[in-house]
Design a protein around this motif. Structure first.
Motif, short mmCIF file in Angstrom:
data_model
loop_
_atom_site.label_atom_id
_atom_site.label_comp_id
_atom_site.label_asym_id
_atom_site.label_seq_id
_atom_site.Cartn_x
_atom_site.Cartn_y
_atom_site.Cartn_z
N ASP A 176 0.89 -1.00 0.08
CA ASP A 176 0.02 0.04 0.08
C ASP A 176 1.02 0.96 0.01
OD1 ASP A 176 -2.39 -1.47 0.01
OD2 ASP A 176 -2.76 -1.33 1.96
N ALA A 177 1.85 1.36 0.92
CA ALA A 177 2.78 2.52 0.93
C ALA A 177 3.45 2.66 -0.27
CB ALA A 177 3.70 2.27 2.05
N THR A 178 4.01 1.71 -0.93
CA THR A 178 4.73 1.80 -2.15
C THR A 178 3.94 2.25 -3.11
OG1 THR A 178 6.19 -0.23 -1.40
CG2 THR A 178 6.14 0.40 -3.90
N ASN A 179 2.63 1.89 -3.44
CA ASN A 179 1.63 2.24 -4.46
C ASN A 179 1.47 3.73 -4.21
OD1 ASN A 179 1.65 -0.10 -5.68
ND2 ASN A 179 -0.01 -1.10 -4.61
N ILE A 214 -3.47 10.93 -10.07
CA ILE A 214 -5.02 10.31 -9.66
C ILE A 214 -5.02 10.71 -7.96
CG2 ILE A 214 -4.94 8.49 -11.02
CD1 ILE A 214 -3.84 6.64 -8.83
N GLY A 215 -6.21 10.47 -7.42
CA GLY A 215 -6.20 11.17 -6.10
C GLY A 215 -6.41 10.01 -5.03
N VAL A 216 -7.15 8.85 -5.80
CA VAL A 216 -7.48 7.55 -4.86
C VAL A 216 -7.58 6.48 -5.90
CG1 VAL A 216 -10.11 8.01 -5.36
CG2 VAL A 216 -9.16 6.88 -3.27
N MET A 217 -7.04 5.26 -4.98
CA MET A 217 -7.19 4.10 -5.77
C MET A 217 -7.53 2.71 -4.98
SD MET A 217 -3.14 3.68 -6.43
CE MET A 217 -1.98 3.72 -5.24
N LYS A 218 -8.09 1.89 -5.44
CA LYS A 218 -8.18 0.76 -4.49
C LYS A 218 -6.88 -0.01 -4.33
CE LYS A 218 -10.22 -3.19 -6.40
NZ LYS A 218 -11.17 -3.90 -6.95
N SER A 219 -6.88 -0.50 -2.85
CA SER A 219 -5.82 -1.37 -2.39
C SER A 219 -5.70 -2.53 -3.27
CB SER A 219 -5.82 -1.47 -1.02
OG SER A 219 -4.90 -2.63 -0.76
N ASN A 220 -4.44 -3.11 -3.60
CA ASN A 220 -4.11 -4.48 -4.08
C ASN A 220 -5.00 -5.52 -3.58
OD1 ASN A 220 -2.42 -2.87 -5.90
ND2 ASN A 220 -0.65 -4.22 -5.58
N PHE A 221 -5.45 -5.34 -2.43
CA PHE A 221 -5.74 -6.45 -1.47
C PHE A 221 -7.50 -6.32 -1.49
CE2 PHE A 221 -1.44 -5.24 -0.16
CZ PHE A 221 -0.97 -6.65 -0.18
N SER A 222 -7.78 -5.11 -1.99
CA SER A 222 -9.48 -5.15 -2.27
C SER A 222 -10.02 -5.06 -1.03
CB SER A 222 -9.88 -6.26 -3.28
OG SER A 222 -9.22 -6.36 -4.51
#
Length: 395
Positions: free
Chosen positions: A333-336, A345-353
């Motif tokens: 999460d921190a890396t992304n 972009i301002g927001v995105m879904k975590s890789n872990f959904s």
């Protein structure tokens, strides 16, 4: 120095997605501030400190404070100073003979009583003061703070960095009517000397003493109302993103097993889910050794943004450091978030959904997480800190 050096290399590969990296007193201050881990206090009256350091007696030790203040009786000061100087000069002699280097040493500090003692001890140490990473400044306040920091600055060089770690523990900090003025005054003072401030520490024992409180092994600092409120304000002032400091968790005082009076602090579910009946037996062992209160307090420290902890017993070292390891999910999460901080972009879904990562609000958290991950490492996705503590302490 490096965390988890007591693990075999195959254990490091098994547990860590990203292994901990080595650090020394010469590492950059921003990174080194996170590297204190479990900081072991020992009284300056303790004999053979230099031998304990040379023999690496305390497995996993990365930072220690030799205490000339509260751990030394008023009638012991002269002897304590002489013993401290003698021990450090012996260690310095070993270094000059080539039997060790500065990189072999833990981060070493002395806690002094006052400016006069600091000047007296540093003069007698001479060049041996280069063994130290810095000095701990107890009962730090606006009135005495600047002259102490000026003295610290005299020893700070590129070749041998020398840092201050002020402890917040005075009546003006804990008492509500004077707290914010005192905290802001200290913050403004530290900002002027930020290059030599490694860490801000919280003197929970002194705070409790001012109110005639002594917490039990079943009670965290966050359960004591007057302490909780004060710690909250310290975090509010010193961890603001625009000029933040690393604040360390306050001391955990307990290490011996006694009959329990209150409900254990550790939930059964994480242990049962990971290890079944064996996990419950291990949980019972932690409780018997009063480790559950320590673990709960460290988790609360981390939840409130604190890093590392003051300790008074070597049995706490591995637990503190294990709980500060970064999880795989936190790291990704921190890396992304940092990768996405260009503003596209301002927001995105975590890789872990399982959560949304908002780039601007979470950026400072992500930066801190990456710094911690460099020193403490990152676990593989299938492991948790429970696995690490079990391996470190009880296997």
């Amino acid at each position: 120095m490096e965390f988890f050096t007591y693990f075999y290399e195959n254990d490091i590969k098994r547990f860590f997605f990203q292994k901990p990296q080595a650090f020394t007193k010469y590492s950059k201050r921003e990174l080194l501030s996170y590297g204190l881990g479990a900081t072991l206090y020992m009284p300056a009256t303790r004999p053979n400190i230099h031998q304990e350091i040379l023999s690496k007696k305390h497995e996993g030790l990365t930072s220690l404070v030799i205490d000339l203040e509260d751990a030394v009786g008023d009638n012991e000061v002269t002897d304590a100073e002489a013993l401290l100087i003698n021990e450090l000069l012996k260690l310095y002699s070993e270094l000059n003979r080539g039997f060790l280097s500065y990189t072999d040493l833990p981060l070493m500090f002395i806690r002094i009583r006052n400016l006069e003692q600091f000047k007296r001890v540093s003069e007698q140490l001479g060049d041996a003061i280069s063994l130290l990473t810095g000095v701990v400044l107890p009962k730090f306040n606006v009135e005495n703070g600047e002259e102490l920091l000026v003295e610290v600055l005299r020893f700070h060089t590129v070749e041998h960095p020398f840092y201050a770690m002020p402890i917040l523990e005075t009546a003006k900090v804990i008492q509500k009517e004077t707290r914010m003025e005192e905290l802001m005054g200290i913050k403004n003072l530290l900002d002027r000397y930020k290059d030599i401030i490694l860490n801000v520490r919280i003197g929970a024992t002194d705070f409790c003493g001012l109110y005639g409180i002594r917490r039990s092994a079943d009670t965290t600092v966050y359960d004591i109302a007057v302490l909780r409120d004060c710690i909250s304000d310290i975090i509010n002032v010193f961890q603001r993103f625009e000029s933040a400091y690393v604040v360390s968790g306050p001391v955990w005082e307990y290490f011996s097993a006694k009959k329990r009076m209150l409900k254990p602090q550790l939930r059964q579910t994480p242990f049962r889910e990971r290890y079944g009946d064996e996990g419950l037996k291990w949980r019972a062992k932690l409780i018997d050794e009063h480790m559950d209160g320590l673990i709960q307090e460290i988790l609360m420290d981390i939840a409130n943004g604190l890093t590392g902890k003051t300790i008074i017993h070597p049995s706490h070292i591995k637990v503190v450091q294990a709980l500060n390891v970064v999880s795989y999910e936190e790291f990704i999460d921190a890396t992304n978030i940092i990768k996405a901080s260009t503003g596209e972009i301002g927001v995105m879904k975590s890789n872990f959904s399982n959560k949304m990562n908002e780039i601007k609000p979470h950026f400072y958290w992500a930066k801190k997480t990456i710094l911690k991950s460099q020193l403490y490492g990152v676990l593989h996705e299938e492991f948790t800190t429970i696995d690490l503590i079990k391996k470190e302490v009880y296997v």
